[in-house]
Design an enzyme around this catalytic site. Structure first.
Site, PDB file in Angstrom:
ATOM      1  N   ASP A  50       0.836  -1.196   0.000  1.00  0.00           N
ATOM      2  CA  ASP A  50       0.000   0.000   0.000  1.00  0.00           C
ATOM      3  C   ASP A  50       0.877   1.254   0.000  1.00  0.00           C
ATOM      4  O   ASP A  50       1.641   1.484   0.936  1.00  0.00           O
ATOM      5  CB  ASP A  50      -0.875   0.002   1.269  1.00  0.00           C
ATOM      6  CG  ASP A  50      -1.838   1.180   1.301  1.00  0.00           C
ATOM      7  OD1 ASP A  50      -2.961   1.024   0.805  1.00  0.00           O
ATOM      8  OD2 ASP A  50      -1.447   2.251   1.811  1.00  0.00           O
ATOM      9  N   TYR A  55       2.937   9.884  -0.285  1.00  0.00           N
ATOM     10  CA  TYR A  55       4.035   9.324   0.520  1.00  0.00           C
ATOM     11  C   TYR A  55       5.390   9.625  -0.121  1.00  0.00           C
ATOM     12  O   TYR A  55       6.428   9.489   0.527  1.00  0.00           O
ATOM     13  CB  TYR A  55       3.904   7.806   0.700  1.00  0.00           C
ATOM     14  CG  TYR A  55       2.624   7.319   1.345  1.00  0.00           C
ATOM     15  CD1 TYR A  55       1.735   8.195   1.960  1.00  0.00           C
ATOM     16  CD2 TYR A  55       2.302   5.957   1.358  1.00  0.00           C
ATOM     17  CE1 TYR A  55       0.561   7.736   2.540  1.00  0.00           C
ATOM     18  CE2 TYR A  55       1.143   5.489   1.946  1.00  0.00           C
ATOM     19  CZ  TYR A  55       0.270   6.378   2.524  1.00  0.00           C
ATOM     20  OH  TYR A  55      -0.892   5.912   3.098  1.00  0.00           O
ATOM     21  N   LYS A  80      -2.849   6.068  -4.157  1.00  0.00           N
ATOM     22  CA  LYS A  80      -3.951   6.970  -3.798  1.00  0.00           C
ATOM     23  C   LYS A  80      -3.803   8.326  -4.500  1.00  0.00           C
ATOM     24  O   LYS A  80      -2.681   8.819  -4.674  1.00  0.00           O
ATOM     25  CB  LYS A  80      -3.987   7.193  -2.280  1.00  0.00           C
ATOM     26  CG  LYS A  80      -3.939   5.899  -1.491  1.00  0.00           C
ATOM     27  CD  LYS A  80      -4.103   6.059  -0.002  1.00  0.00           C
ATOM     28  CE  LYS A  80      -3.775   4.744   0.698  1.00  0.00           C
ATOM     29  NZ  LYS A  80      -2.348   4.534   0.920  1.00  0.00           N
ATOM     30  N   HIS A 113      -7.620   9.805  -1.591  1.00  0.00           N
ATOM     31  CA  HIS A 113      -6.896   9.764  -0.308  1.00  0.00           C
ATOM     32  C   HIS A 113      -7.667  10.442   0.832  1.00  0.00           C
ATOM     33  O   HIS A 113      -7.719   9.928   1.946  1.00  0.00           O
ATOM     34  CB  HIS A 113      -5.522  10.424  -0.494  1.00  0.00           C
ATOM     35  CG  HIS A 113      -4.493   9.961   0.460  1.00  0.00           C
ATOM     36  ND1 HIS A 113      -3.151   9.874   0.140  1.00  0.00           N
ATOM     37  CD2 HIS A 113      -4.571   9.551   1.744  1.00  0.00           C
ATOM     38  CE1 HIS A 113      -2.483   9.431   1.184  1.00  0.00           C
ATOM     39  NE2 HIS A 113      -3.312   9.232   2.171  1.00  0.00           N
ATOM     40  N   SER A 150     -10.583   6.738   0.935  1.00  0.00           N
ATOM     41  CA  SER A 150      -9.838   6.649   2.188  1.00  0.00           C
ATOM     42  C   SER A 150     -10.222   7.848   3.052  1.00  0.00           C
ATOM     43  O   SER A 150     -10.414   8.951   2.531  1.00  0.00           O
ATOM     44  CB  SER A 150      -8.338   6.652   1.889  1.00  0.00           C
ATOM     45  OG  SER A 150      -7.600   6.499   3.086  1.00  0.00           O
ATOM     46  N   GLN A 172     -10.432   2.968   3.228  1.00  0.00           N
ATOM     47  CA  GLN A 172      -9.263   2.794   4.109  1.00  0.00           C
ATOM     48  C   GLN A 172      -9.305   3.851   5.212  1.00  0.00           C
ATOM     49  O   GLN A 172      -9.345   5.046   4.912  1.00  0.00           O
ATOM     50  CB  GLN A 172      -7.975   2.908   3.292  1.00  0.00           C
ATOM     51  CG  GLN A 172      -6.748   2.610   4.125  1.00  0.00           C
ATOM     52  CD  GLN A 172      -5.434   2.697   3.378  1.00  0.00           C
ATOM     53  OE1 GLN A 172      -4.530   3.436   3.763  1.00  0.00           O
ATOM     54  NE2 GLN A 172      -5.303   1.940   2.302  1.00  0.00           N
ATOM     55  N   SER A 199      -2.552   2.381  10.096  1.00  0.00           N
ATOM     56  CA  SER A 199      -2.067   2.564  11.478  1.00  0.00           C
ATOM     57  C   SER A 199      -2.645   1.514  12.426  1.00  0.00           C
ATOM     58  O   SER A 199      -3.156   1.850  13.507  1.00  0.00           O
ATOM     59  CB  SER A 199      -2.380   3.967  11.990  1.00  0.00           C
ATOM     60  OG  SER A 199      -1.838   4.950  11.146  1.00  0.00           O
ATOM     61  N   LEU A 201      -1.203  -0.381  14.323  1.00  0.00           N
ATOM     62  CA  LEU A 201      -0.438  -0.405  15.588  1.00  0.00           C
ATOM     63  C   LEU A 201      -0.509   0.968  16.256  1.00  0.00           C
ATOM     64  O   LEU A 201       0.276   1.275  17.156  1.00  0.00           O
ATOM     65  CB  LEU A 201       1.022  -0.787  15.321  1.00  0.00           C
ATOM     66  CG  LEU A 201       1.243  -1.940  14.323  1.00  0.00           C
ATOM     67  CD1 LEU A 201       2.737  -2.193  14.097  1.00  0.00           C
ATOM     68  CD2 LEU A 201       0.555  -3.214  14.809  1.00  0.00           C
ATOM     69  N   LYS A 241       2.956  -1.099   9.040  1.00  0.00           N
ATOM     70  CA  LYS A 241       4.154  -0.512   8.416  1.00  0.00           C
ATOM     71  C   LYS A 241       5.371  -0.818   9.287  1.00  0.00           C
ATOM     72  O   LYS A 241       5.310  -0.718  10.518  1.00  0.00           O
ATOM     73  CB  LYS A 241       3.953   0.995   8.291  1.00  0.00           C
ATOM     74  CG  LYS A 241       5.176   1.781   7.871  1.00  0.00           C
ATOM     75  CD  LYS A 241       5.902   2.427   9.046  1.00  0.00           C
ATOM     76  CE  LYS A 241       7.176   3.142   8.610  1.00  0.00           C
ATOM     77  NZ  LYS A 241       7.996   3.582   9.757  1.00  0.00           N
ATOM     78  N   ARG A 247      10.884  -7.090  12.080  1.00  0.00           N
ATOM     79  CA  ARG A 247       9.507  -6.708  12.441  1.00  0.00           C
ATOM     80  C   ARG A 247       8.549  -6.998  11.284  1.00  0.00           C
ATOM     81  O   ARG A 247       7.410  -7.395  11.494  1.00  0.00           O
ATOM     82  CB  ARG A 247       9.452  -5.226  12.782  1.00  0.00           C
ATOM     83  CG  ARG A 247      10.201  -4.884  14.048  1.00  0.00           C
ATOM     84  CD  ARG A 247      10.191  -3.381  14.233  1.00  0.00           C
ATOM     85  NE  ARG A 247      10.802  -2.971  15.484  1.00  0.00           N
ATOM     86  CZ  ARG A 247      11.019  -1.709  15.822  1.00  0.00           C
ATOM     87  NH1 ARG A 247      10.667  -0.735  14.991  1.00  0.00           N
ATOM     88  NH2 ARG A 247      11.566  -1.405  16.965  1.00  0.00           N
ATOM     89  N   ASN A 251       5.370  -9.308  11.776  1.00  0.00           N
ATOM     90  CA  ASN A 251       4.001  -8.836  11.542  1.00  0.00           C
ATOM     91  C   ASN A 251       3.242  -9.740  10.564  1.00  0.00           C
ATOM     92  O   ASN A 251       2.014  -9.619  10.440  1.00  0.00           O
ATOM     93  CB  ASN A 251       4.012  -7.397  11.031  1.00  0.00           C
ATOM     94  CG  ASN A 251       4.551  -6.422  12.062  1.00  0.00           C
ATOM     95  OD1 ASN A 251       4.716  -6.777  13.231  1.00  0.00           O
ATOM     96  ND2 ASN A 251       4.849  -5.200  11.646  1.00  0.00           N
TER      97      ASN A 251
HETATM   98  P1  A2P Z   1       9.679   0.822  12.276  1.00  0.00           P
HETATM   99  O1  A2P Z   1       9.103   1.267  10.952  1.00  0.00           O
HETATM  100  O2  A2P Z   1      10.837   1.638  12.721  1.00  0.00           O
HETATM  101  O3  A2P Z   1       9.945  -0.657  12.313  1.00  0.00           O
HETATM  102  P2  A2P Z   1       1.526   1.500  12.102  1.00  0.00           P
HETATM  103  O4  A2P Z   1       1.565   0.315  11.218  1.00  0.00           O
HETATM  104  O5  A2P Z   1       0.367   1.507  13.053  1.00  0.00           O
HETATM  105  O6  A2P Z   1       1.614   2.801  11.351  1.00  0.00           O
HETATM  106  O7  A2P Z   1       2.810   1.451  13.049  1.00  0.00           O
HETATM  107  C1  A2P Z   1       4.097   1.630  12.519  1.00  0.00           C
HETATM  108  C2  A2P Z   1       5.071   1.902  13.638  1.00  0.00           C
HETATM  109  O8  A2P Z   1       5.209   0.738  14.462  1.00  0.00           O
HETATM  110  C3  A2P Z   1       6.437   2.223  13.130  1.00  0.00           C
HETATM  111  O9  A2P Z   1       6.999   3.171  14.019  1.00  0.00           O
HETATM  112  C4  A2P Z   1       7.180   0.891  13.214  1.00  0.00           C
HETATM  113  O10 A2P Z   1       8.563   1.114  13.409  1.00  0.00           O
HETATM  114  C5  A2P Z   1       6.571   0.260  14.421  1.00  0.00           C
HETATM  115  N1  A2P Z   1       6.517  -1.212  14.307  1.00  0.00           N
HETATM  116  C6  A2P Z   1       5.980  -1.922  13.292  1.00  0.00           C
HETATM  117  N2  A2P Z   1       6.015  -3.235  13.551  1.00  0.00           N
HETATM  118  C7  A2P Z   1       6.588  -3.374  14.759  1.00  0.00           C
HETATM  119  C8  A2P Z   1       6.907  -4.502  15.561  1.00  0.00           C
HETATM  120  N3  A2P Z   1       6.632  -5.738  15.174  1.00  0.00           N
HETATM  121  N4  A2P Z   1       7.522  -4.259  16.757  1.00  0.00           N
HETATM  122  C9  A2P Z   1       7.794  -3.009  17.166  1.00  0.00           C
HETATM  123  N5  A2P Z   1       7.515  -1.915  16.449  1.00  0.00           N
HETATM  124  C10 A2P Z   1       6.914  -2.084  15.252  1.00  0.00           C
END
Ligand code: A2P
Length: 285
Positions: A50, A55, A80, A113, A150, A172, A199, A201, A241, A247, A251
């Site tokens: 995506d 961006y 977008k 967007h 979005s 989105q 987002s 996370l 992301k 990571r 994920n």
């Molecule tokens: P980084 O890109 O430095 O790895 P979201 O997907 O909600 O936007 O969140 C993205 C944020 O979460 C980024 O700052 C990313 O850091 C961090 N992040 C993504 N996956 C993980 C993970 N498995 N553990 C810790 N931090 C993570």
């Protein structure tokens, strides 16, 4: 529906299959970081990427797609339309530019967007209708396999539906346990619009929340993995992301555990702990 891998799909209203987890690239800097993280994601098994004109990383994303050697038809690529291009002609130019930067001859999904950019806040509905008319033509021509929106709230979708001949297939939104966006999610569901969660996370700010870490510990998983499961089990398509290979893989490793209904409900109570979605009509862009 049981989801068991990264390449399982949701089916959009037009029958197009979309892989259940997308790799998010918002806030991923253009150049080596975007290139390497998209390449890492593709190596880790993601097939859904995506991005967005805004961006500023489409060229690097495109380079990674090309260098991965993965056949185009196995990939699902979203971009977008930015706020400066809400007219028929401008949308045409914008889509062509995104395709060129990405090095692709079609997109799998193209989204408006934001619903009501500052530049046309007084006539946002007409501007969206015009951009959408172009997106419908591009869809019919085969330049895009699906079209959507979005950050649209109910009033924005309702306005669009007044003139749309092809209905949006995706909306989105900023969605995670800190903001469930229940009204628009229910509206999406009632209109056969798939809800994607950006987002997931909370841009990282949910990862230290104790309630999430308690659940993660129980399963021997990370807070990020619990949050991605929360999205999937709600029926949202999460777009996590990261720019770190370990990571990115972590994920994607979310198919060997399942949250209980009680855990989902407990996570739903975290409303507000990491902020809420931006009110589009107040946004200064
Ligand atoms: P980084 O890109 O430095 O790895 P979201 O997907 O909600 O936007 O969140 C993205 C944020 O979460 C980024 O700052 C990313 O850091 C961090 N992040 C993504 N996956 C993980 C993970 N498995 N553990 C810790 N931090 C993570």
């Amino acid at each position: 529906m049981t989801i068991s891998s990264l390449t399982d799909t949701f089916t959009l209203a037009n029958g197009v299959e979309i892989p259940v987890v997308g790799f998010g690239t918002w806030q991923t800097p253009d150049g080596d970081v975007a290139y390497q993280s998209v390449l890492d994601a593709l190596k880790a098994g993601y097939r859904h990427i995506d991005t967005a004109a805004a961006y500023g990383n489409e060229a690097s994303v495109g380079r990674a797609i090309k260098d991965s050697g993965i056949p185009r038809e196995e990939l699902f690529i979203t971009s977008k339309l930015w706020n400066d291009s809400h007219s028929y002609e401008a949308a045409k130019i914008a889509l062509d530019k995104s395709l060129k930067l990405l090095g692709l001859d079609y997109l799998d999904l193209y989204l408006i967007h934001w619903p009501n950019p500052l530049i046309n806040r007084r006539n946002w509905d007409k501007a969206n209708a015009e951009a959408w008319r172009y997106m419908e033509d591009a869809y019919t021509e085969g330049k895009i396999r699906a079209i959507g929106i979005s950050n649209f709230q109910i009033e924005h979708v309702e306005a669009l539906l007044k003139t749309a001949t092809i209905r949006p297939m995706v909306n989105q939104l900023f969605i995670n346990p800190s903001d469930l966006e229940q009204d628009i999610v229910a509206f999406n569901e009632a209109h056969d619009i798939l809800t994607e969660a950006y987002s997931p996370l909370g841009t990282g700010s949910l990862l230290a929340v104790p309630e999430i870490n308690d659940i993660a510990e129980k399963y021997g998983k990370s807070a990020a993995q619990v949050l991605i499961r929360w999205s999937l089990q709600h029926g949202f398509l999460p777009l996590p992301k990261s720019t770190h290979a370990e990571r990115i893989s972590q994920n994607a490793d979310v198919f060997d555990f399942e949250l209980t209904d009680a855990e989902i409900v407990a996570l739903d109570q975290l409303e507000g702990v990491a902020g809420t979605h931006q009110d589009a009509s107040q946004a200064g862009f």
